[in-house]
Enzyme design. Structure first.
Site, PDB file in Angstrom:
ATOM      1  N   ASP A   1       0.851  -1.189   0.000  1.00 54.74           N
ATOM      2  CA  ASP A   1       0.000   0.000   0.000  1.00 54.74           C
ATOM      3  C   ASP A   1       0.890   1.243   0.000  1.00 54.74           C
ATOM      4  OD1 ASP A   1      -1.782   2.119   0.712  1.00 54.74           O
ATOM      5  OD2 ASP A   1      -3.141   0.631   1.573  1.00 54.74           O
TER       6      ASP A   1
ATOM      7  N   THR B   1       1.756  -8.749 -13.423  1.00 53.33           N
ATOM      8  CA  THR B   1       0.337  -8.936 -13.143  1.00 53.33           C
ATOM      9  C   THR B   1      -0.497  -8.209 -14.195  1.00 53.33           C
ATOM     10  OG1 THR B   1       0.096  -6.955 -11.781  1.00 53.33           O
ATOM     11  CG2 THR B   1       0.908  -8.942 -10.689  1.00 53.33           C
TER      12      THR B   1
ATOM     13  N   PHE C   1      -2.705  -6.017 -13.630  1.00 50.85           N
ATOM     14  CA  PHE C   1      -2.776  -4.606 -13.261  1.00 50.85           C
ATOM     15  C   PHE C   1      -1.492  -3.880 -13.649  1.00 50.85           C
ATOM     16  CE2 PHE C   1      -5.430  -6.963 -10.221  1.00 50.85           C
ATOM     17  CZ  PHE C   1      -6.658  -6.390 -10.507  1.00 50.85           C
TER      18      PHE C   1
END
Length: 261
Positions: free
Chosen positions: A149, A240, A242
């Protein structure tokens, strides 16, 4: 999650004294999320078989996996796709994935069952406490922290996972020559990672470090453009969906690989 489900600092990111004097980013938030029926089923049936429960004492990883093999810790498995792909591609290694987001744990349990992965175990607990309390010094061959994050707001940056006390703790658990591999798609976080990892005396960059002046200038400008110190993406870290989408949109991705001296 990714590793960002471990929200460091329940009390606004304040470091608290941990066992053995290590800084403890206390604790994390279990973000809300619905589990699918399949995730719930695999969570209930698989986790008792392949989960490593938290305990406030060192564990023997060789016993947990039933063999002697390189041991890699992954902090923040998210929904598990990357973790499972890496474990499937490298059966010679054992992987211990930590994730607090329960739907993600269920999804990874499902992947482990479907792919019949014997070299992957899951811990559903705060990574700081697992590393601090359960892993002895010098037991890990590698550590993966992919896309934690970013906590992009200035007032929240103290909640980021990659902070000096935690990096020092992680480094202490690595064998000599072991590595820590971080990846992020947030430029400001990439700069912080480079600064923090580079300041840990027990680690050395796998590529050429920037000069102190160049790093200071990059931090001041909040730009990593042209800055040394970032590694090419290792082949074992798959792209990935994303990440591919971001790359098509021109977003940057930064990998950092440091080794234990």
């Amino acid at each position: 999650m990714s590793a960002g489900e471990l929200i460091q600092g329940a009390s606004e990111g304040v470091y608290e004294a941990g066992r053995e004097g290590h800084g403890h980013i206390k604790s994390f938030v279990r973000r809300a999320g619905r589990m699918s029926e399949a995730q719930q089923r695999y969570y209930e049936t698989m986790l008792p078989k392949i989960g490593i429960p938290y305990q406030p004492e060192n564990i023997d990883l060789a016993t947990a996996f039933g063999r002697q093999a390189p041991k890699i810790l992954e902090i923040g498995c998210g929904m598990g796709e990357t973790t499972a792909r890496i474990a499937e591609a490298h059966p010679e290694n054992d992987y211990f994935g930590l994730e607090v987001h329960v739907p993600g744990v269920g999804a990874l349990c499902k992947l482990i069952a479907e792919k019949n992965l014997a070299n992957l175990r899951i811990g559903n607990h705060d990574a700081v406490e697992v590393v601090r309390d359960m892993l002895a010094e010098g037991v890990l061959d590698g550590i993966h922290i992919f896309f934690p994050d970013p906590w992009h707001k200035t007032r929240h940056k103290k909640r980021r996972l990659i902070q000096p006390p935690f990096v020092a703790l992680l480094a202490s658990r690595l064998k000599p020559g072991g590595y820590i591999h971080c990846a992020t798609d947030w430029e400001n976080y990439a700069l912080q990672m480079l600064e923090v990892l580079g300041a840990e005396a027990s680690l050395e960059n796998s590529v050429a470090n920037p000069s102190p002046e160049a790093l200071a200038a990059a931090l001041e400008a909040d730009s990593a453009a042209g800055l040394a110190g970032f590694a090419p993406r290792p082949d074992y870290r798959p792209l990935t969906k994303f990440e591919n989408r971001g790359l098509r949109l021109g977003h940057g991705v930064w990998d950092l690989v440091f080794r234990k001296r």
